[in-house]
Enzyme design. Structure first.
Site, mmCIF file in Angstrom:
data_model
loop_
_atom_site.group_PDB
_atom_site.id
_atom_site.type_symbol
_atom_site.label_atom_id
_atom_site.label_comp_id
_atom_site.label_asym_id
_atom_site.label_seq_id
_atom_site.Cartn_x
_atom_site.Cartn_y
_atom_site.Cartn_z
ATOM 1 N N HIS A 163 -7.302 13.970 -2.007
ATOM 2 C CA HIS A 163 -6.478 13.348 -3.064
ATOM 3 C C HIS A 163 -5.625 12.212 -2.506
ATOM 4 O O HIS A 163 -4.569 11.913 -3.066
ATOM 5 C CB HIS A 163 -5.566 14.372 -3.747
ATOM 6 C CG HIS A 163 -6.252 15.643 -4.119
ATOM 7 N ND1 HIS A 163 -6.851 15.834 -5.343
ATOM 8 C CD2 HIS A 163 -6.477 16.786 -3.411
ATOM 9 C CE1 HIS A 163 -7.395 17.058 -5.387
ATOM 10 N NE2 HIS A 163 -7.182 17.638 -4.214
ATOM 11 N N SER A 284 -3.871 -16.695 2.931
ATOM 12 C CA SER A 284 -3.445 -17.019 1.571
ATOM 13 C C SER A 284 -2.971 -18.468 1.543
ATOM 14 O O SER A 284 -2.398 -18.960 2.513
ATOM 15 C CB SER A 284 -2.299 -16.088 1.167
ATOM 16 O OG SER A 284 -1.510 -16.691 0.155
ATOM 17 N N LYS A 290 -0.165 -13.791 5.291
ATOM 18 C CA LYS A 290 -1.266 -12.952 4.810
ATOM 19 C C LYS A 290 -2.520 -13.043 5.662
ATOM 20 O O LYS A 290 -2.897 -14.105 6.129
ATOM 21 C CB LYS A 290 -1.634 -13.343 3.363
ATOM 22 C CG LYS A 290 -0.616 -12.953 2.324
ATOM 23 C CD LYS A 290 -0.451 -11.437 2.149
ATOM 24 C CE LYS A 290 -1.625 -10.829 1.433
ATOM 25 N NZ LYS A 290 -1.554 -10.992 -0.002
ATOM 26 N N GLU A 297 -13.511 -6.184 0.767
ATOM 27 C CA GLU A 297 -13.287 -6.291 -0.685
ATOM 28 C C GLU A 297 -14.543 -6.767 -1.402
ATOM 29 O O GLU A 297 -14.917 -6.242 -2.454
ATOM 30 C CB GLU A 297 -12.125 -7.254 -0.973
ATOM 31 C CG GLU A 297 -10.774 -6.655 -0.662
ATOM 32 C CD GLU A 297 -9.633 -7.652 -0.859
ATOM 33 O OE1 GLU A 297 -8.600 -7.246 -1.379
ATOM 34 O OE2 GLU A 297 -9.783 -8.837 -0.480
#
Ligand code: ARG
Length: 466
Positions: A163, A284, A290, A297
């Site tokens: 979980h 970024s 970043k 992804e």
């Protein structure tokens, strides 16, 4: 490049009075994607031609001219010299029409005892056979990368989650070997579907077989097929081999997607378990700090697209009467994209995994948080004769005390534990250490260091055999 040309000289034009509507040509053409089948098309045509000559269906002379012509067409296609034309529809027509330009009307004998229906099914099976073998090799590379990383991290401990809550501490090697197993099953799936895929449709002609004395077994053997498709109607209309490749691809993407999700979480500042190699990340345009995990992804995102292709293939096929229907031309773009996408994702992962920087300290402190050794306290009580359910209850109470007092299981004083249950003695401390918890799990397939080392040896031996 595809270009619009007036409709004329169709290879099937005999019964037509009017030229094809120009937009119909554009709408029905597949050359812009099926041109990738040219090697398989020419290989299967060459073997078909030799069989026709062996069987006395065409003369040896004619066969020699056709074979020499096909070799030239192949060289032109390899060199990217052929201009594709919408009016020639697909790769099969392009090859035949170029052959006719090169060697004259004898080219027309190649299509004896054959139809585009058994031709396209043969080409696609040959093509996907090669792709399946490549995917298998790429999966091997990913397994090798995982195993090599795992071998360095038997004693690196991180929290195992259920979980997404801290559950029990585990060896990082154990975690990585879980993916090793998944990719191993993916390879089994490819090996399992291969013999069903690797059967020869050619010789089925349009749908009913052919009156010519073809030798299908010989063609199958020459093309490296395991055998022939037994029923001509099934041979030209079956596409379950395409579904199987798409399914196997979708499962691989699902596994890669779950691994991607973990890498994305693990590389975030909140976890800080790993750092991804710079070469696989982007920055970024506004936030200078970043470093984004774009590759995992995109792999996660592309798993949706591959599963979508599987669904598209099912929908395309489900209502088709036997035998060939033009709908089936719609099998190619999805399955080509499946093998391209899955192959690309695997290649990236094989290279990304060795570049992962593992933050042992971050993993270790996370592994100790969240009362991950609570099960060990319960197991300790069980060893003292307490039934497991009762031990669970006692441990739960102690965890609650820890939460209230802002303590961990190993910092809470023994007296506080004994207030809950007197059977807890000083020897409990040894059970509450993270490493002891890992090493206690010696059951087959468990995370104890020694068990994981044995699993690594087995995995290494399995890869060495391949
Ligand atoms: N381009 C077609 C396909 O991919 C080849 C078979 C065409 N056969 C036919 N009867 N129109 O399905």
């Amino acid at each position: 490049m595809t270009k619009d040309t007036p409709s004329s000289g169709k290879l099937w034009g005999g019964r037509f009075r009017e030229p094809t509507n120009a937009f119909v040509e554009r709408f029905t053409a597949s050359i812009h994607y099926d041109s990738r089948l040219f090697r398989e098309d020419i290989l299967a045509s060459s073997v078909h031609c030799r069989m026709l000559a062996n069987q006395g269906i065409i003369s040896g002379d004619d066969a020699d001219q056709i074979l020499a012509g096909l070799a030239k067409v192949r060289a032109e296609l390899e060199a990217g010299k052929m201009a594709f034309r919408l009016d020639l529809e697909d790769i099969h027509m392009h090859v035949e029409s170029r052959l006719k330009e090169l060697i004259g009307p004898v080219a027309g004998k190649l299509h004896t005892a054959r139809s585009r229906n058994d031709q396209v099914a043969t080409d696609l099976r040959l093509y996907l056979r090669g792709e399946v073998d490549d995917l298998n090799k790429s999966l091997f590379q990913v397994q090798l990368s995982l195993l090599t990383l795992a071998e360095d991290h038997v004693e690196t401990i991180l929290p195992g989650f259920t979980h997404l809550q801290n559950a029990q501490p585990v060896s990082l090697a154990h975690h990585l070997l879980a993916y090793f197993e998944m990719f191993g099953r993916d390879r089994e799936r490819l090996a399992d579907l291969r013999p069903r895929l690797n059967r020869l449709p050619l010789g089925s002609a349009a749908l009913a077989g052919t009156p010519f004395p073809v030798d299908r077994e010989w063609v199958a053997e020459e093309l490296g097929f395991d055998g022939v498709c037994r029923n001509s109607m099934d041979a030209v209309s079956d596409r379950d081999f395409v579904l199987e490749v798409a399914f196997a691809g979708a499962v691989i993407m699902n596994h890669l997607s779950r691994f991607s999700e973990e890498l994305i979480l693990w590389s975030s500042s909140a976890y800080g378990f790993v750092e991804l190699p710079d070469a696989f990340c982007t920055g970024s345009s506004i936030m200078p700090q970043k470093k984004n995990p774009d590759v995992p992804e995109l792999v996660r995102g592309k798993s949706g697209r591959v599963t979508g292709h599987l669904m598209a293939l099912f929908m395309m096929l489900k209502g088709l009467p036997l035998t060939y229907n033009r709908d089936m031309q719609e099998d190619k773009e999805p399955v080509f994209d499946v093998v391209d996408t899955v192959g690309g994702a695997l290649r990236l992962f094989a290279d990304l995994i060795p570049g992962l920087q593992i933050r042992r300290d971050r993993m270790a402190s996370a592994a100790a948080a969240g009362f991950t050794t609570a099960t060990d306290l319960a197991d300790y009580l069980v060893k003292k004769g307490v039934p497991f359910r009762e031990a669970h209850e006692i441990t739960g109470k102690i965890v609650r005390i820890c939460v209230d007092k802002n303590q961990t299981l190993s910092t809470l004083p023994l007296e506080a534990m004994q207030m809950v249950d007197v059977r807890i003695q000083a020897d409990v401390q040894a059970f509450l250490q993270v490493e002891a918890s890992v090493n206690a799990r010696k059951s087959q397939g468990g995370t104890a260091f020694a068990t994981v080392r044995a699993a690594l040896d087995t995995a290494r031996a399995a890869l060495d055999e391949d």
